[in-house]
Design a protein around this motif. Structure first.
Motif, PDB file in Angstrom:
ATOM      1  N   ARG A   1      56.086  34.973  39.222  1.00 36.88           N
ATOM      2  CA  ARG A   1      55.792  36.172  39.104  1.00 36.88           C
ATOM      3  C   ARG A   1      55.341  36.489  37.773  1.00 36.88           C
ATOM      4  NH1 ARG A   1      59.793  39.835  42.509  1.00 36.88           N
ATOM      5  NH2 ARG A   1      59.136  39.134  44.759  1.00 36.88           N
TER       6      ARG A   1
ATOM      7  N   PHE B   1      51.968  34.420  36.889  1.00 33.92           N
ATOM      8  CA  PHE B   1      50.907  34.626  37.691  1.00 33.92           C
ATOM      9  C   PHE B   1      49.610  35.362  37.131  1.00 33.92           C
ATOM     10  CE2 PHE B   1      48.467  37.033  40.922  1.00 33.92           C
ATOM     11  CZ  PHE B   1      48.007  35.652  41.680  1.00 33.92           C
ATOM     12  N   PRO B   2      49.751  36.658  36.466  1.00 40.73           N
ATOM     13  CA  PRO B   2      48.563  37.109  35.841  1.00 40.73           C
ATOM     14  C   PRO B   2      47.828  36.327  34.901  1.00 40.73           C
ATOM     15  CG  PRO B   2      50.671  38.549  35.583  1.00 40.73           C
ATOM     16  CD  PRO B   2      51.184  37.188  36.223  1.00 40.73           C
TER      17      PRO B   2
ATOM     18  N   ARG C   1      45.828  34.036  37.052  1.00 39.43           N
ATOM     19  CA  ARG C   1      44.842  34.448  37.919  1.00 39.43           C
ATOM     20  C   ARG C   1      43.600  34.763  36.728  1.00 39.43           C
ATOM     21  NH1 ARG C   1      46.133  40.547  39.761  1.00 39.43           N
ATOM     22  NH2 ARG C   1      46.281  39.433  41.966  1.00 39.43           N
TER      23      ARG C   1
ATOM     24  N   ASN D   1      38.872  36.293  41.546  1.00 39.65           N
ATOM     25  CA  ASN D   1      40.066  37.069  41.173  1.00 39.65           C
ATOM     26  C   ASN D   1      41.046  36.944  42.429  1.00 39.65           C
ATOM     27  OD1 ASN D   1      41.915  38.896  39.797  1.00 39.65           O
ATOM     28  ND2 ASN D   1      41.044  40.420  40.746  1.00 39.65           N
TER      29      ASN D   1
ATOM     30  N   ASP E   1      44.212  36.901  44.664  1.00 38.73           N
ATOM     31  CA  ASP E   1      44.860  37.856  45.367  1.00 38.73           C
ATOM     32  C   ASP E   1      46.392  37.592  45.165  1.00 38.73           C
ATOM     33  OD1 ASP E   1      43.114  39.024  46.701  1.00 38.73           O
ATOM     34  OD2 ASP E   1      43.347  37.984  48.747  1.00 38.73           O
ATOM     35  N   THR E   2      47.220  38.924  44.677  1.00 36.10           N
ATOM     36  CA  THR E   2      48.719  38.404  44.323  1.00 36.10           C
ATOM     37  C   THR E   2      49.465  37.564  45.295  1.00 36.10           C
ATOM     38  OG1 THR E   2      48.464  40.603  43.428  1.00 36.10           O
ATOM     39  CG2 THR E   2      50.782  39.878  43.871  1.00 36.10           C
ATOM     40  N   VAL E   3      49.952  36.614  44.901  1.00 36.43           N
ATOM     41  CA  VAL E   3      50.815  35.630  45.649  1.00 36.43           C
ATOM     42  C   VAL E   3      52.017  36.380  46.093  1.00 36.43           C
ATOM     43  CG1 VAL E   3      51.964  33.228  45.763  1.00 36.43           C
ATOM     44  CG2 VAL E   3      49.475  33.713  44.856  1.00 36.43           C
ATOM     45  N   ASP E   4      52.848  36.297  47.097  1.00 40.99           N
ATOM     46  CA  ASP E   4      54.151  36.613  47.446  1.00 40.99           C
ATOM     47  C   ASP E   4      55.080  35.543  47.427  1.00 40.99           C
ATOM     48  OD1 ASP E   4      56.313  37.958  48.678  1.00 40.99           O
ATOM     49  OD2 ASP E   4      55.499  38.475  50.392  1.00 40.99           O
TER      50      ASP E   4
END
Length: 163
Positions: free
Chosen positions: A112, A115-116, A119, A135, A137-140
């Motif tokens: 987490r 991740f930015p 991206r 771009n 998507d946010t990874v869970d």
């Protein structure tokens, strides 16, 4: 005296520090430009994520590697448009996390944090590679971790001898 006892029993919060992060390996192939796909292009993007973590030789230090495979195929003909493979690593100093919780901490919280940056790299590489910036998507990472635990449990159950 009672106040002193309460301070001693108060849980110590986890401590995490990002010591470094870097691209460990990366490959980008613009197959569209190489192969010259004809006709209308309608991209269908797929993203696969894998995680790996290991203890380093220094106390409380871990390396966490997140592996991304990002591909795009043409919806109309199925031709591969591009393929991006990225291994992004972070070096973390982690303290005050119980031993039984260190694995989920490494596989959820550490990715987490990085991740930015991943991206941005994916966006820049796809743009510089001749495509519109992608771009992600946010990874869970919590859901990803749970899926891996379930997959391992199912694999162990399948290998267990039937009595």
């Amino acid at each position: 005296m009672a106040e002193e006892t309460n301070q001693q029993q108060a849980p110590v919060p986890p401590k995490m520090q990002v010591l470094g992060q870097y691209i460990r390996d990366m490959s980008f192939e613009n197959i569209l430009a190489q192969a010259g796909v004809q006709g209308e292009v309608q991209p269908d993007i797929s993203v696969e994520v894998a995680l790996d973590a290991k203890k380093r030789n220094v106390d409380h230090q871990y390396e966490v590697v997140t592996k991304y495979t990002v591909g795009s195929r043409n919806k109309t003909g199925g031709e591969q448009l591009f393929l991006l493979e990225l291994e992004y690593a972070g070096i973390f100093h982690i303290e005050n996390v119980p031993e039984e919780q260190i694995h989920p901490f490494l596989m959820i919280e550490c990715p987490r944090m990085t991740f930015p940056f991943v991206r941005r790299i994916v966006s820049d590489i796809t743009r510089d590679g001749g495509f519109p910036p992608l771009n992600l998507d946010t990874v869970d990472f919590l859901a990803l971790y749970r899926q891996e635990i379930e997959r391992r449990a199912a694999a162990e159950a399948a290998q267990a001898p039937v009595s």
